[in-house]
Design a protein around this motif. Structure first.
Motif, PDB file in Angstrom:
ATOM      1  N   CYS A   1       0.795  -1.225  -0.034  1.00 47.62           N
ATOM      2  CA  CYS A   1      -0.049  -0.087   0.118  1.00 47.62           C
ATOM      3  C   CYS A   1       0.885   1.242   0.192  1.00 47.62           C
ATOM      4  O   CYS A   1       0.611   2.304  -0.679  1.00 47.62           O
ATOM      5  N   ALA A   2       1.919   1.211   1.002  1.00 52.58           N
ATOM      6  CA  ALA A   2       2.701   2.387   0.819  1.00 52.58           C
ATOM      7  C   ALA A   2       3.600   2.544  -0.421  1.00 52.58           C
ATOM      8  O   ALA A   2       3.657   3.568  -0.882  1.00 52.58           O
ATOM      9  N   ALA A   3       4.054   1.562  -0.954  1.00 50.10           N
ATOM     10  CA  ALA A   3       4.485   1.548  -2.372  1.00 50.10           C
ATOM     11  C   ALA A   3       3.708   2.103  -3.549  1.00 50.10           C
ATOM     12  O   ALA A   3       4.147   2.916  -4.208  1.00 50.10           O
ATOM     13  N   GLN A   4       2.526   1.735  -3.438  1.00 52.31           N
ATOM     14  CA  GLN A   4       1.677   2.165  -4.416  1.00 52.31           C
ATOM     15  C   GLN A   4       1.231   3.651  -4.400  1.00 52.31           C
ATOM     16  O   GLN A   4       1.251   4.241  -5.277  1.00 52.31           O
ATOM     17  N   MET A   5       1.008   3.830  -3.065  1.00 52.39           N
ATOM     18  CA  MET A   5       0.808   5.404  -2.652  1.00 52.39           C
ATOM     19  C   MET A   5       1.830   6.583  -3.297  1.00 52.39           C
ATOM     20  O   MET A   5       1.868   7.292  -3.803  1.00 52.39           O
ATOM     21  N   HIS A   6       3.173   5.802  -2.726  1.00 54.67           N
ATOM     22  CA  HIS A   6       4.284   6.602  -3.313  1.00 54.67           C
ATOM     23  C   HIS A   6       4.459   6.805  -4.762  1.00 54.67           C
ATOM     24  O   HIS A   6       4.855   7.797  -5.103  1.00 54.67           O
ATOM     25  N   LEU A   7       4.421   5.697  -5.384  1.00 58.11           N
ATOM     26  CA  LEU A   7       4.658   5.800  -7.050  1.00 58.11           C
ATOM     27  C   LEU A   7       3.406   6.590  -7.502  1.00 58.11           C
ATOM     28  O   LEU A   7       3.629   7.391  -8.369  1.00 58.11           O
ATOM     29  N   PHE A   8       2.202   6.379  -6.972  1.00 64.52           N
ATOM     30  CA  PHE A   8       0.957   7.157  -7.513  1.00 64.52           C
ATOM     31  C   PHE A   8       1.280   8.678  -7.303  1.00 64.52           C
ATOM     32  O   PHE A   8       0.991   9.603  -8.335  1.00 64.52           O
ATOM     33  N   VAL A   9       1.818   9.115  -6.196  1.00 61.94           N
ATOM     34  CA  VAL A   9       1.839  10.507  -6.081  1.00 61.94           C
ATOM     35  C   VAL A   9       3.174  11.070  -6.539  1.00 61.94           C
ATOM     36  O   VAL A   9       3.084  12.186  -7.402  1.00 61.94           O
ATOM     37  N   ALA A  10       4.252  10.228  -6.802  1.00 58.71           N
ATOM     38  CA  ALA A  10       5.456  10.670  -7.383  1.00 58.71           C
ATOM     39  C   ALA A  10       5.209  10.742  -8.773  1.00 58.71           C
ATOM     40  O   ALA A  10       5.634  12.037  -9.686  1.00 58.71           O
TER      41      ALA A  10
ATOM     42  N   PHE B   1     -10.498   1.919  -4.713  1.00 59.06           N
ATOM     43  CA  PHE B   1      -9.886   0.666  -5.198  1.00 59.06           C
ATOM     44  C   PHE B   1      -8.159   0.867  -5.159  1.00 59.06           C
ATOM     45  O   PHE B   1      -7.557   0.046  -5.928  1.00 59.06           O
ATOM     46  N   PHE B   2      -7.635   1.765  -4.663  1.00 57.21           N
ATOM     47  CA  PHE B   2      -6.209   1.712  -4.486  1.00 57.21           C
ATOM     48  C   PHE B   2      -6.033   2.398  -3.403  1.00 57.21           C
ATOM     49  O   PHE B   2      -6.668   3.102  -2.940  1.00 57.21           O
ATOM     50  N   CYS B   3      -4.829   2.577  -2.923  1.00 56.46           N
ATOM     51  CA  CYS B   3      -4.270   3.250  -1.963  1.00 56.46           C
ATOM     52  C   CYS B   3      -3.966   4.719  -1.775  1.00 56.46           C
ATOM     53  O   CYS B   3      -2.911   5.385  -1.978  1.00 56.46           O
ATOM     54  N   ASP B   4      -5.110   5.508  -2.155  1.00 58.16           N
ATOM     55  CA  ASP B   4      -4.986   7.139  -2.253  1.00 58.16           C
ATOM     56  C   ASP B   4      -4.942   7.533  -0.963  1.00 58.16           C
ATOM     57  O   ASP B   4      -5.375   7.002   0.197  1.00 58.16           O
ATOM     58  N   VAL B   5      -4.182   8.546  -1.017  1.00 56.94           N
ATOM     59  CA  VAL B   5      -3.788   9.471   0.533  1.00 56.94           C
ATOM     60  C   VAL B   5      -5.196   9.714   1.192  1.00 56.94           C
ATOM     61  O   VAL B   5      -5.112   9.529   2.460  1.00 56.94           O
ATOM     62  N   PRO B   6      -6.154  10.493   0.892  1.00 53.23           N
ATOM     63  CA  PRO B   6      -7.426  10.834   1.600  1.00 53.23           C
ATOM     64  C   PRO B   6      -8.019   9.348   2.169  1.00 53.23           C
ATOM     65  O   PRO B   6      -8.366   9.510   3.391  1.00 53.23           O
ATOM     66  N   ALA B   7      -8.066   8.376   1.349  1.00 57.38           N
ATOM     67  CA  ALA B   7      -8.728   7.054   1.990  1.00 57.38           C
ATOM     68  C   ALA B   7      -7.790   6.616   2.959  1.00 57.38           C
ATOM     69  O   ALA B   7      -8.571   5.901   3.945  1.00 57.38           O
ATOM     70  N   VAL B   8      -6.525   6.704   2.858  1.00 50.94           N
ATOM     71  CA  VAL B   8      -5.802   6.130   3.971  1.00 50.94           C
ATOM     72  C   VAL B   8      -5.759   6.995   5.180  1.00 50.94           C
ATOM     73  O   VAL B   8      -5.948   6.461   6.429  1.00 50.94           O
ATOM     74  N   LEU B   9      -5.807   8.267   4.909  1.00 50.88           N
ATOM     75  CA  LEU B   9      -6.010   9.245   6.124  1.00 50.88           C
ATOM     76  C   LEU B   9      -6.962   9.115   6.920  1.00 50.88           C
ATOM     77  O   LEU B   9      -7.117   9.119   7.959  1.00 50.88           O
TER      78      LEU B   9
ATOM     79  N   VAL C   1       5.868   8.421   3.865  1.00 50.45           N
ATOM     80  CA  VAL C   1       6.347   8.473   5.308  1.00 50.45           C
ATOM     81  C   VAL C   1       5.447   9.129   6.304  1.00 50.45           C
ATOM     82  O   VAL C   1       5.201   8.226   7.236  1.00 50.45           O
ATOM     83  N   ALA C   2       5.093  10.199   6.024  1.00 56.60           N
ATOM     84  CA  ALA C   2       4.266  11.035   7.113  1.00 56.60           C
ATOM     85  C   ALA C   2       3.010  10.294   7.275  1.00 56.60           C
ATOM     86  O   ALA C   2       2.529   9.931   8.364  1.00 56.60           O
ATOM     87  N   VAL C   3       2.327   9.718   6.373  1.00 50.37           N
ATOM     88  CA  VAL C   3       0.997   9.154   6.233  1.00 50.37           C
ATOM     89  C   VAL C   3       1.334   7.663   6.897  1.00 50.37           C
ATOM     90  O   VAL C   3       0.425   7.535   7.878  1.00 50.37           O
ATOM     91  N   PHE C   4       1.974   6.874   6.812  1.00 46.72           N
ATOM     92  CA  PHE C   4       2.362   5.491   7.252  1.00 46.72           C
ATOM     93  C   PHE C   4       3.079   5.410   8.544  1.00 46.72           C
ATOM     94  O   PHE C   4       2.900   4.384   9.179  1.00 46.72           O
ATOM     95  N   ARG C   5       3.392   6.484   9.041  1.00 49.83           N
ATOM     96  CA  ARG C   5       3.576   6.758  10.589  1.00 49.83           C
ATOM     97  C   ARG C   5       2.651   6.999  11.287  1.00 49.83           C
ATOM     98  O   ARG C   5       2.868   6.829  12.694  1.00 49.83           O
ATOM     99  N   LEU C   6       1.476   7.259  11.065  1.00 47.16           N
ATOM    100  CA  LEU C   6       0.347   7.272  11.794  1.00 47.16           C
ATOM    101  C   LEU C   6      -0.248   6.136  12.337  1.00 47.16           C
ATOM    102  O   LEU C   6      -0.075   5.095  11.564  1.00 47.16           O
TER     103      LEU C   6
END
Length: 319
Positions: A102-111, A182-190, A166-171
């Protein structure tokens, strides 16, 4: 009293074995076959369109800056859809994804999304130089500058995305680990984070300023100068020709920034999973599909480049 199922900060080391459940469109189980076929067709057409433009530019012996940036844009869209859509197809009726996945998908998506924002700003600068300083265009937009701009776009987006992830997944995650997306989007995980106040949203706000607001202001500044230059052109034909060189870029900018602004620049309290999933479908499936269409329909150089590539392919088949 500690919340039930809360993953505290001191247990972050166990995150590698933790899993999230992507709910996808599990509420539409009766339509899952239709949705799967529809998304698969759109995905394959998107890949084919962006791959055609990418290969056509690569095969072109002389590449002006506009085509060079278009090649980068197509490469980003190819990676962007491959990061999101295959997993989304598997999670239409729900699937699990690991903490690290999930973290990898979020990072690649945002990057990749951030790199596209920076690249659109670089493309607007290219249009500004072409229209406002045509005599110096070849000197200013050298191959070396284009390469440095493309590299800077990628590295800056990668760094901002890494810091945000890193900031999101340290929560700590206190709520159900069921991600209504359907994917690890930032607002959905937050939305799953066990936190109070606006503190956890600050990294997302900072990322929005760097990846969305800053490039958008650069694009606005470029087009303000372009508009002023167009007003000084007395010939309607010359003005129309200059404007046509910007239409494709403007259309893509509106699509990209419109969806991104709607989803990310708003408080956590206004989060709506069902609404966000629909908007996410647009910017992860529809807009990457439209990019090749917009450029191939509105740009004569791209159409000519694609025709040459197809002619080479026919000649190769005959021989």
């Amino acid at each position: 009293m500690p919340c039930e199922g809360c993953m505290e900060r001191d247990n972050v080391s166990t995150g590698a074995t933790m899993e999230f459940l992507l709910l996808g469109f599990s509420e539409l189980l009766r339509l899952r076959v239709l949705l799967f076929l529809l998304f698969l067709i759109v995905h394959l057409v998107t890949l084919a369109g962006n791959m055609m433009i990418f290969m056509a530019v690569v095969m072109e012996p002389s590449r002006p800056p506009m085509l060079f940036f278009l090649c980068q844009l197509s490469a980003i869209e190819l990676c962007y859809t491959l990061v999101i859509v295959p997993k989304a197809l598997l999670s239409l009726d729900g699937s699990t994804i690991s903490f690290l996945g999930c973290a990898a998908q979020m990072h690649l998506f945002v990057a990749l999304g951030g790199a596209e924002c920076f690249l659109l700003a670089a493309m607007s600068y290219d249009r500004y130089v072409a229209i406002c300083q045509p005599l110096r265009y070849a000197a200013l937009m050298s191959e070396g500058l284009c390469l440095r701009l493309a590299l800077a776009c990628a590295l800056a987006a990668f760094a901002v995305a890494l810091a945000l992830t890193v900031a999101v997944f340290r929560l700590p995650f206190c709520r159900s680990r069921r991600i209504n997306h359907f994917f690890c989007d930032v607002p959905a995980v937050l939305h799953l984070a066990c936190t109070q106040g606006y503190g956890p949203e600050l990294p997302l706000l900072a990322a929005c300023v760097l990846l969305l607001l800053l490039p958008f202001l650069l694009i606005l500044a470029s087009y303000a100068c372009i508009a002023a230059a167009l007003l000084r052109i007395t010939s309607p034909v010359g003005r129309g020709k200059a404007f046509c060189t910007c239409v494709s870029h403007l259309a893509i900018t509106v699509l990209h920034y419109g969806c991104a602004t709607f989803v990310y620049i708003r408080p956590k309290s206004s989060y709506s999973p069902d609404r966000d999933k629909v908007v996410s479908l647009v910017y992860t499936n529809i807009t990457p599909l439209m990019y090749p269409l917009i450029y191939s329909l509105r740009n004569k150089e791209v159409r000519g480049m694609l025709r040459k590539m197809l002619r080479r392919k026919k000649i190769a088949q005959v021989n």
